[in-house]
Design a protein around this motif. Structure first.
Motif, mmCIF file in Angstrom:
data_model
loop_
_atom_site.group_PDB
_atom_site.id
_atom_site.type_symbol
_atom_site.label_atom_id
_atom_site.label_comp_id
_atom_site.label_asym_id
_atom_site.label_seq_id
_atom_site.Cartn_x
_atom_site.Cartn_y
_atom_site.Cartn_z
ATOM 1 N N ALA A 180 3.577 6.016 -5.722
ATOM 2 C CA ALA A 180 3.426 5.891 -6.800
ATOM 3 C C ALA A 180 2.340 6.882 -7.272
ATOM 4 N N TRP A 181 1.342 7.175 -6.407
ATOM 5 C CA TRP A 181 0.349 8.002 -6.709
ATOM 6 C C TRP A 181 0.912 9.543 -6.152
ATOM 7 N N MET A 182 1.611 9.625 -5.076
ATOM 8 C CA MET A 182 1.930 10.831 -4.620
ATOM 9 C C MET A 182 3.172 11.565 -5.436
ATOM 10 N N GLY A 207 2.845 10.041 -9.684
ATOM 11 C CA GLY A 207 1.750 10.788 -10.611
ATOM 12 C C GLY A 207 0.801 9.586 -11.375
ATOM 13 N N ARG A 208 0.773 8.352 -10.569
ATOM 14 C CA ARG A 208 0.027 7.273 -11.203
ATOM 15 C C ARG A 208 -1.038 6.915 -10.311
ATOM 16 N N GLN A 209 -2.465 7.086 -10.728
ATOM 17 C CA GLN A 209 -3.531 6.727 -9.900
ATOM 18 C C GLN A 209 -3.450 5.390 -9.391
ATOM 19 N N PRO A 210 -3.921 5.160 -8.063
ATOM 20 C CA PRO A 210 -3.687 3.609 -7.575
ATOM 21 C C PRO A 210 -4.414 2.772 -8.447
ATOM 22 N N LEU A 211 -5.758 2.989 -9.043
ATOM 23 C CA LEU A 211 -5.995 1.903 -9.825
ATOM 24 C C LEU A 211 -5.574 1.669 -11.112
ATOM 25 N N ALA A 247 0.867 -1.220 -0.130
ATOM 26 C CA ALA A 247 -0.128 0.109 0.073
ATOM 27 C C ALA A 247 0.683 1.428 0.059
ATOM 28 N N ALA A 248 2.061 1.395 0.602
ATOM 29 C CA ALA A 248 2.852 2.288 0.795
ATOM 30 C C ALA A 248 3.480 2.667 -0.646
ATOM 31 N N PHE A 249 3.638 1.566 -1.314
ATOM 32 C CA PHE A 249 4.266 1.781 -2.634
ATOM 33 C C PHE A 249 3.355 2.331 -3.739
ATOM 34 N N ILE A 250 2.047 1.743 -3.757
ATOM 35 C CA ILE A 250 0.923 2.535 -4.406
ATOM 36 C C ILE A 250 0.927 3.914 -4.124
ATOM 37 N N THR A 295 10.246 2.559 -7.881
ATOM 38 C CA THR A 295 11.539 3.352 -8.069
ATOM 39 C C THR A 295 11.840 3.709 -9.405
ATOM 40 N N ALA A 296 11.413 2.916 -10.581
ATOM 41 C CA ALA A 296 11.413 3.266 -11.861
ATOM 42 C C ALA A 296 10.768 4.640 -12.230
ATOM 43 N N LEU A 297 9.584 4.601 -11.608
ATOM 44 C CA LEU A 297 8.593 5.461 -12.033
ATOM 45 C C LEU A 297 8.941 6.989 -11.174
ATOM 46 N N LEU A 298 9.596 6.622 -9.990
ATOM 47 C CA LEU A 298 10.048 8.056 -9.304
ATOM 48 C C LEU A 298 11.252 8.484 -10.072
ATOM 49 N N ILE A 299 12.236 7.637 -10.560
ATOM 50 C CA ILE A 299 13.413 8.194 -11.051
ATOM 51 C C ILE A 299 13.009 8.688 -12.573
#
Length: 444
Positions: A275-277, A280-284, A269-272, A428-432
């Protein structure tokens, strides 16, 4: 003048090398894997409890049912080493300049280390709060095989001093590392080659770069073939595990299993949320994008085995650039074991409670440091968590015989923590990617 300066590389993403995987996606591979998973558990439970056939014949039947799964893993192991080598080299060489590479590498390692440390702290906090070890009679240990179950487990790194361990991760014989599948050394060596390509004139670097591209493309074709086995592999592997372990073993340490699963759920849940905050990816939307690779990671218990699918997911569905995904995902497969670290934190506190051992502040800090340190560089293959756990238990004075109590359910938990590990790589790839995009938009 560098390769990057003189050759606007065709940034051919793995997306274009994964046509077979794309067809699998359209054919709802995730649904087929889910069906295979459910059928495997059902058939395995029946075979593990039935008396209609002699035990010998049931064992042989389970072996053949599991054959597609072991074939799947063997074929993936065949292709994963050259794929990691080619992906890291191309990703770094196509990624920009040395300064960008240095900054990206430092941030990636920092994120993975922070994730792992946070995970083990969450695990220990839950174990202290729920106290699953108090639900277990310590006399159960005496009725088990005890040390015989763990006699073949050697602590990770042995008694080597820290300086020797650091030197040990430097690739000294790249051919030996490739032959032995030493993932951390392979990633470091590939990173060195990729960085060197940035400093080599384009006409000299192009042949090697093109060779890596050809290897990468061929590997993805093989992966496309192998993925056709995935639903049958999942069925066979789950059938084998359930038939051998049985539901009764899981129920026997239900409090421990529940604590680990709760911790992994919180970490996921923390990863989701991250990824959202931050990504920029919505949880669903994120869950939909990663469902296939998450199910496959759960089924195979190997982040290395699903690395090709992780790369495709990062590039095709999370829209991470190849220069980022090819560096972050292979590196994460090697050093990011956040789900495994959480499980180790729970297991250490759980066994301390079973044996009535008080863990002081120094012991708790040692557990965190050891879990983080030993997770880095451990292979992303099934069962490695038990090896790391033996090291942690030995370091804080908890009898290693306690592993006998939890080894029966380790494969189930291995499946769950591998799924979380893979999502840590993708987040992590998404954040980078987001960080890199913001850096590119910043005026010079």
């Amino acid at each position: 003048m560098t390769l990057h300066d003189t050759n606007p590389l065709e940034q051919r993403s793995l997306i274009h090398n994964t046509a077979p995987l794309g067809r699998m996606s359209r054919e709802r591979l995730w649904l087929k894997v889910l069906v295979g998973l459910a059928l495997g558990i059902a058939v395995g439970t029946f075979l593990g409890e039935t008396t209609l056939l002699p035990s010998y014949w049931i064992a042989r039947l389970v072996e053949w049912l599991a054959f597609p799964g072991h074939l799947f893993l063997a074929l993936i192991k065949f292709v994963v080493v050259p794929l990691i080598l080619a992906s890291v080299v191309r990703g770094i060489a196509a990624g920009g300049d040395i300064d960008t590479l240095r900054a990206m590498g430092g941030r990636v390692v920092a994120i993975f280390t922070a994730m792992t440390a946070l995970a083990v702290v969450i695990g220990m906090a839950l174990a202290f709060a729920l106290q699953p070890g108090l639900q277990i009679d310590s006399g159960l240990i005496a009725s088990m095989a005890g040390d015989t179950l763990v006699s073949g487990i050697a602590p990770v790194g042995g008694d080597l001093p820290l300086t020797d361990r650091i030197i040990g991760v430097i690739p000294q014989n790249p051919f030996s590392d490739l032959a032995e599948g030493s993932m951390l050394q392979i990633v470091i060596g590939a990173a060195l080659f990729g960085g060197a390509l940035l400093m080599v004139p384009g006409e000299q670097a192009r042949p090697f770069f093109d060779l890596m591209g050809s290897i990468q493309a061929a590997c993805m074709v093989v992966v496309g073939w192998v993925m056709k086995l995935a639903p049958f592999a999942v069925f066979g592997l789950l059938c084998e595990i359930t038939a051998k372990v049985g539901l009764s073993a899981i129920l026997g340490v239900a409090a421990y299993v529940g604590t680990v699963l709760l911790g992994l759920g919180l970490l996921f849940a923390a990863f989701i949320l991250l990824a959202w905050m931050a990504g920029g990816r919505q949880p669903l939307g994120y869950l939909k994008a990663v469902r296939e690779v998450t199910l496959l990671a759960f089924s195979t218990s190997s982040s290395a085995a699903v690395m090709p699918m992780s790369l495709r997911t990062a590039e095709d569905k999370l829209h991470v650039r190849p220069s980022v995904s090819r560096f972050v995902v292979p590196l994460g497969t090697t050093i990011n074991m956040s789900g495994t670290a959480l499980y180790q934190g729970v297991a250490a506190v759980f066994l301390a409670q079973v044996f009535g051992i008080e863990l002081g502040l120094a012991a708790l800090v040692l557990i965190v440091v050891t879990a983080v340190g030993t997770s880095i560089g451990s292979p992303g293959t099934p069962g490695v968590g038990i090896v790391i756990l033996a090291t942690i238990l030995t370091g804080v004075g908890i009898p290693a015989a306690g592993i006998a109590l939890i080894i029966g359910v380790d494969r189930l938990l291995d499946m769950c923590r591998t799924a979380v590990n893979v999502n840590g790589d993708l987040v992590t790839a998404l954040l980078i990617e987001r960080w890199s995009a913001r850096e590119d938009e910043t005026p010079a």
